[in-house]
Design a protein around this motif. Structure first.
Motif, PDB file in Angstrom:
ATOM      1  N   ASP A 123       3.108  60.674  33.470  1.00 53.70           N
ATOM      2  CA  ASP A 123       3.538  59.321  33.125  1.00 53.70           C
ATOM      3  C   ASP A 123       4.040  59.317  31.682  1.00 53.70           C
ATOM      4  N   LYS A 147      14.028  49.472  47.337  1.00 51.55           N
ATOM      5  CA  LYS A 147      12.947  48.625  46.846  1.00 51.55           C
ATOM      6  C   LYS A 147      13.096  48.397  45.346  1.00 51.55           C
ATOM      7  N   GLY A 158      12.704  59.009  37.334  1.00 53.45           N
ATOM      8  CA  GLY A 158      12.261  59.482  38.644  1.00 53.45           C
ATOM      9  C   GLY A 158      10.797  59.849  38.528  1.00 53.45           C
ATOM     10  N   MET A 212       8.122  62.172  37.217  1.00 56.53           N
ATOM     11  CA  MET A 212       8.130  63.118  36.102  1.00 56.53           C
ATOM     12  C   MET A 212       6.855  63.960  36.128  1.00 56.53           C
ATOM     13  N   GLY A 247      11.189  46.875  42.176  1.00 57.60           N
ATOM     14  CA  GLY A 247       9.851  46.467  41.745  1.00 57.60           C
ATOM     15  C   GLY A 247       9.903  45.390  40.680  1.00 57.60           C
ATOM     16  N   GLY A 248       8.710  44.956  40.284  1.00 59.33           N
ATOM     17  CA  GLY A 248       8.567  43.876  39.296  1.00 59.33           C
ATOM     18  C   GLY A 248       9.337  44.147  38.014  1.00 59.33           C
ATOM     19  N   ALA A 249       9.299  45.404  37.546  1.00 55.16           N
ATOM     20  CA  ALA A 249       9.957  45.729  36.276  1.00 55.16           C
ATOM     21  C   ALA A 249      11.471  45.576  36.384  1.00 55.16           C
ATOM     22  N   LYS A 266      13.124  52.357  39.705  1.00 53.28           N
ATOM     23  CA  LYS A 266      12.056  52.274  38.705  1.00 53.28           C
ATOM     24  C   LYS A 266      12.612  52.266  37.286  1.00 53.28           C
ATOM     25  N   ASP A 267      11.710  52.011  36.312  1.00 51.57           N
ATOM     26  CA  ASP A 267      12.131  52.012  34.908  1.00 51.57           C
ATOM     27  C   ASP A 267      12.001  53.396  34.278  1.00 51.57           C
ATOM     28  N   SER A 325       1.105  56.586  39.425  1.00 46.91           N
ATOM     29  CA  SER A 325       1.343  55.233  39.949  1.00 46.91           C
ATOM     30  C   SER A 325       2.821  54.916  40.186  1.00 46.91           C
ATOM     31  N   VAL A 326       3.708  55.880  39.923  1.00 43.65           N
ATOM     32  CA  VAL A 326       5.135  55.629  40.142  1.00 43.65           C
ATOM     33  C   VAL A 326       5.427  55.435  41.642  1.00 43.65           C
ATOM     34  N   GLU A 348       0.330  46.672  44.146  1.00 44.96           N
ATOM     35  CA  GLU A 348       1.438  47.647  44.016  1.00 44.96           C
ATOM     36  C   GLU A 348       1.968  48.090  45.374  1.00 44.96           C
ATOM     37  N   ARG A 352       4.412  57.114  29.683  1.00 43.22           N
ATOM     38  CA  ARG A 352       3.643  56.201  28.808  1.00 43.22           C
ATOM     39  C   ARG A 352       2.363  56.863  28.313  1.00 43.22           C
TER      40      ARG A 352
END
Ligand code: ADP
Ligand code: ASP
Ligand code: MG
Length: 413
Positions: free
Chosen positions: A226, A5, A221, A223, A7-9, A217-218, A253-254, A195, A228
């Protein structure tokens, strides 16, 4: 088969789409089904277009801007004679035609017909680009396979029909399809919840008895928090399905929370990996878990705290709970945390559809209520109970709960 899959990123621009081919080359490209989300933040932009349409504002301009950004990405991938440009235009013409003809006042129905176009376009672009690079694939319309009920914006999968449809796919081929979307019995589009592309991938993986599934993902994996939102987080290299589902449920949300259940049912190995470093192992879910006791942190914002108390000092009893829960179901408000005392109930809730005031009106017919908006739910999994005080520092804690090794607090702001 393998299910991947993106994703958008991962497909946010032309370089991102090109990178998908690099990821596939690094993994070995055979018998893969690729599920792709809308490009970058397209879904948010399409949501705005739907809002403008209902508010009788200039939704065409919003759609025009979205179209321009897709054309720009296609310019970075194809020569200008490629059919993709005509196909992109056609999607937007059809969207505008649908909106002009539409007589349905059902916001959620219209939302699904329009917002789903993000995935339709991105999957066409990715499929065509991969073909141009020698990665043969067949483009599939996910709505012909994933069947749902009529619950627009949060479709419930009809597993029997979906399994039958997906089982008809030949397994010696490569496919590109959309995340996030399915269709109801009349073939109108139903989305699976924001999502939801991770979940789509898990549906395909389950129905195909996939060898394994990877979401790209960006981040390296899953973690311990998050990156961020938290400093000094580290990679969880191996976790169980149970740990992953708990983390996702509390708001990590990952991974979309619905993703784990179908994978766990068939013990399908599941990987969360970085599309920037595809050769790295990332996180393995479901295989010899190692990090079960590692402390991890989850901050879920955009919550509301609802305090409900009986008016006559009577205990919160089954009849009260039944009234409260049916009102929550009616307004599609989900509980993230709940705690009760003799005469009151505190609920930390997620109000995805902006219904909290309507819920409050309904509940205040029978109870005293109080709402605190814009709170966050902070969860510490596998909390080290000896050092809990550090989590309270500088926080305005409105509610707290400790169960097993999980500490949760609702905090103001
Ligand atoms: P997609 O491109 O598939 O939509 P998302 O943006 O939904 O990807 O998910 C990736 C993001 O999830 C990361 O950029 C990160 O900010 C966030 N995230 C939340 N919790 C975690 C966690 N525990 N570990 C890694 N990333 C996390
Ligand atoms: N495009 C959808 C969204 O942004 C689905 C997804 O990305 O998983 O919500
Ligand atoms: Mg996403």
């Amino acid at each position: 088969m393998k299910v991947y899959k993106f994703g958008g990123a991962s497909v946010k621009d032309a370089a991102g789409v090109k990178n998908v081919a690099k990821v596939l080359a690094s993994q070995g490209y055979e018998n893969c089904l690729l599920v792709v989300s809308a490009i970058g933040k397209t879904t948010n932009a399409l949501e705005v277009a739907v809002k403008h349409y209902f508010e009788k504002e200039n939704y065409q301009q919003t759609l025009e801007d979205i179209k321009r950004s897709h054309i720009q990405i296609a310019n970075g991938l194809f020569d200008d004679k490629n059919d993709i440009f005509g196909e992109i235009s056609l999607f937007f013409d059809e969207m505008i035609f649908f909106l002009r003809q539409n007589k349905s006042p059902n916001y959620n129905f219209v939302y699904d017909q329009v917002v789903s176009c993000g995935e339709m376009i991105s999957s066409k672009i990715l499929s065509e680009y991969l073909i141009s690079q020698g990665f043969e694939n067949t483009w599939l319309d996910a709505r012909d396979f994933i069947k749902t009920d009529h619950n627009y914006r949060e479709g419930a999968v009809d597993w029997e029909l979906t399994e039958k449809n997906i089982a008809s796919l030949g397994k010696q081929k490569n496919y590109v399809t959309q995340g996030f979307i399915g269709s109801e019995e009349n073939n109108f589009t139903v989305t699976l919840g924001r999502e939801g592309s991770d979940y789509s991938a898990a549906i395909f993986a389950y129905c195909l008895d996939a060898e394994h599934m990877t979401i790209w993902k960006d981040v390296p994996g899953v973690m311990t928090g998050d990156p961020r939102k938290f400093q000094d987080v580290s990679l969880l290299s191996n976790i169980s399905y149970e740990e992953a589902i708990e983390m996702a449920y509390y708001g990590a949300s990952v991974i979309h929370p619905k993703t784990l259940q179908p994978l766990k049912q068939k013990n399908i190995p599941f990987f969360v990996k970085s599309f920037l470093e595809p050769e790295k192992p990332g996180t393995q879910v479901g295989i010899s878990p190692k990090n079960e006791q590692t402390e991890s942190y989850i901050l879920k914002d955009g919550q509301a705290l609802l305090r409900i108390a009986t008016r006559d000092f009577s205990f919160i009893a089954e009849e009260h709970l039944s009234l409260i829960f049916s009102a929550l179901a009616k307004f599609k408000i989900k509980i993230s945390l709940m705690q009760n005392t003799a005469i009151s109930l505190a609920l930390c809730v997620e109000d995805k559809y902006g219904n909290i005031l309507a819920l409050n009106d309904e509940l205040s017919k029978n109870f005293n209520t109080e709402i605190v908006k814009n709170v966050s739910l902070f969860t510490v999994r596998n909390a080290d109970m000896k050092h809990l005080t550090k989590f309270y520092k500088d926080k305005d804690v409105l509610l707290e709960q400790i169960s097993m090794r999980t500490l949760q607090m609702v905090i103001n702001g």
